[in-house]
Design an enzyme around this catalytic site. Structure first.
Site, PDB file in Angstrom:
ATOM      1  N   ASN A  89     -38.968  59.136 -34.602  1.00  0.00           N
ATOM      2  CA  ASN A  89     -37.918  59.182 -33.585  1.00  0.00           C
ATOM      3  C   ASN A  89     -37.327  57.779 -33.449  1.00  0.00           C
ATOM      4  OD1 ASN A  89     -38.199  61.922 -32.820  1.00  0.00           O
ATOM      5  ND2 ASN A  89     -40.044  61.407 -31.673  1.00  0.00           N
ATOM      6  N   HIS A 100     -42.500  50.739 -30.989  1.00  0.00           N
ATOM      7  CA  HIS A 100     -43.237  50.191 -32.140  1.00  0.00           C
ATOM      8  C   HIS A 100     -43.229  51.358 -33.110  1.00  0.00           C
ATOM      9  CE1 HIS A 100     -46.992  47.869 -33.733  1.00  0.00           C
ATOM     10  NE2 HIS A 100     -46.709  48.818 -34.608  1.00  0.00           N
ATOM     11  N   HIS A 102     -43.514  54.452 -35.406  1.00  0.00           N
ATOM     12  CA  HIS A 102     -44.665  55.317 -35.636  1.00  0.00           C
ATOM     13  C   HIS A 102     -44.186  56.582 -36.318  1.00  0.00           C
ATOM     14  CE1 HIS A 102     -43.119  55.795 -31.544  1.00  0.00           C
ATOM     15  NE2 HIS A 102     -43.328  57.096 -31.686  1.00  0.00           N
TER      16      HIS A 102
HETATM   17  P1  AMP Z   1     -42.171  58.883 -29.444  1.00  0.00           P
HETATM   18  O1  AMP Z   1     -41.603  59.787 -28.404  1.00  0.00           O
HETATM   19  O2  AMP Z   1     -41.736  59.228 -30.840  1.00  0.00           O
HETATM   20  O3  AMP Z   1     -41.956  57.426 -29.099  1.00  0.00           O
HETATM   21  O4  AMP Z   1     -43.719  59.173 -29.448  1.00  0.00           O
HETATM   22  C1  AMP Z   1     -44.653  58.447 -28.703  1.00  0.00           C
HETATM   23  C2  AMP Z   1     -45.954  59.202 -28.797  1.00  0.00           C
HETATM   24  O5  AMP Z   1     -46.982  58.346 -28.354  1.00  0.00           O
HETATM   25  C3  AMP Z   1     -45.999  60.458 -27.953  1.00  0.00           C
HETATM   26  O6  AMP Z   1     -46.235  61.589 -28.798  1.00  0.00           O
HETATM   27  C4  AMP Z   1     -47.146  60.184 -26.994  1.00  0.00           C
HETATM   28  O7  AMP Z   1     -47.908  61.337 -26.694  1.00  0.00           O
HETATM   29  C5  AMP Z   1     -47.961  59.151 -27.744  1.00  0.00           C
HETATM   30  N1  AMP Z   1     -48.784  58.296 -26.921  1.00  0.00           N
HETATM   31  C6  AMP Z   1     -48.447  57.694 -25.752  1.00  0.00           C
HETATM   32  N2  AMP Z   1     -49.478  56.969 -25.281  1.00  0.00           N
HETATM   33  C7  AMP Z   1     -50.483  57.110 -26.168  1.00  0.00           C
HETATM   34  C8  AMP Z   1     -51.828  56.614 -26.240  1.00  0.00           C
HETATM   35  N3  AMP Z   1     -52.333  55.801 -25.299  1.00  0.00           N
HETATM   36  N4  AMP Z   1     -52.587  56.985 -27.298  1.00  0.00           N
HETATM   37  C9  AMP Z   1     -52.097  57.804 -28.257  1.00  0.00           C
HETATM   38  N5  AMP Z   1     -50.839  58.292 -28.241  1.00  0.00           N
HETATM   39  C10 AMP Z   1     -50.051  57.960 -27.223  1.00  0.00           C
HETATM   40 ZN    ZN Z   2     -46.074  46.735 -31.098  1.00  0.00          ZN
END
Ligand code: AMP
Ligand code: ZN
Length: 116
Positions: A89, A100, A102
């Protein structure tokens, strides 16, 4: 540079716990805290890069390794043949919440298309 303000930098450093499923010199993968499928892992570079828009040519090998790691994780979980979804995304309209980069890798259920 790692950022103390960045959730995923803090997970990479171990300051914030996560269920890590893979790590090497350049990448870390961990389970998403709010899984949207039976398999939902996130693959992140150790280097802090905020969005896809911040990638340069120097990152090509890292991004390639992220995608190949997604395929390896899906294969280990038995989803190589049945299929899986990979998602980056970028920024607000895509719903990026953590700045960051992912790679989401999701599997274990039928995915809809187009995505919501
Ligand atoms: P995005 O919306 O693509 O930025 O995805 C961010 C993702 O990070 C979401 O699917 C969240 O559920 C996940 N997320 C947020 N906090 C954590 C955490 N502490 N550990 C693992 N995943 C997380
Ligand atoms: Zn970072």
């Amino acid at each position: 540079m790692p950022s103390s303000d960045c959730l995923f930098c803090r997970i990479i450093s171990g300051e914030i716990p996560a269920t890590k499923v893979y790590e090497d010199d350049t990448l870390v993968a961990f389970n998403d805290i709010s899984p949207q499928a039976p398999m939902h892992a996130l693959i992140v570079p150790r280097e802090h890069v905020a969005t896809l828009n911040d990638l340069g040519e120097k990152h090509d090998a890292i991004v390639g390794a992220m995608i190949r790691r997604a395929a390896a994780i899906a294969s280990e979980r038995g989803y190589a043949v049945s299929g899986y979804r990979t998602v980056f995304n970028c920024n607000a309209d895509a719903g990026q919440a953590v700045f960051h980069i992912h790679l989401h890798v999701l599997g274990g259920r039928k995915m809809g298309w187009p995505p919501g």
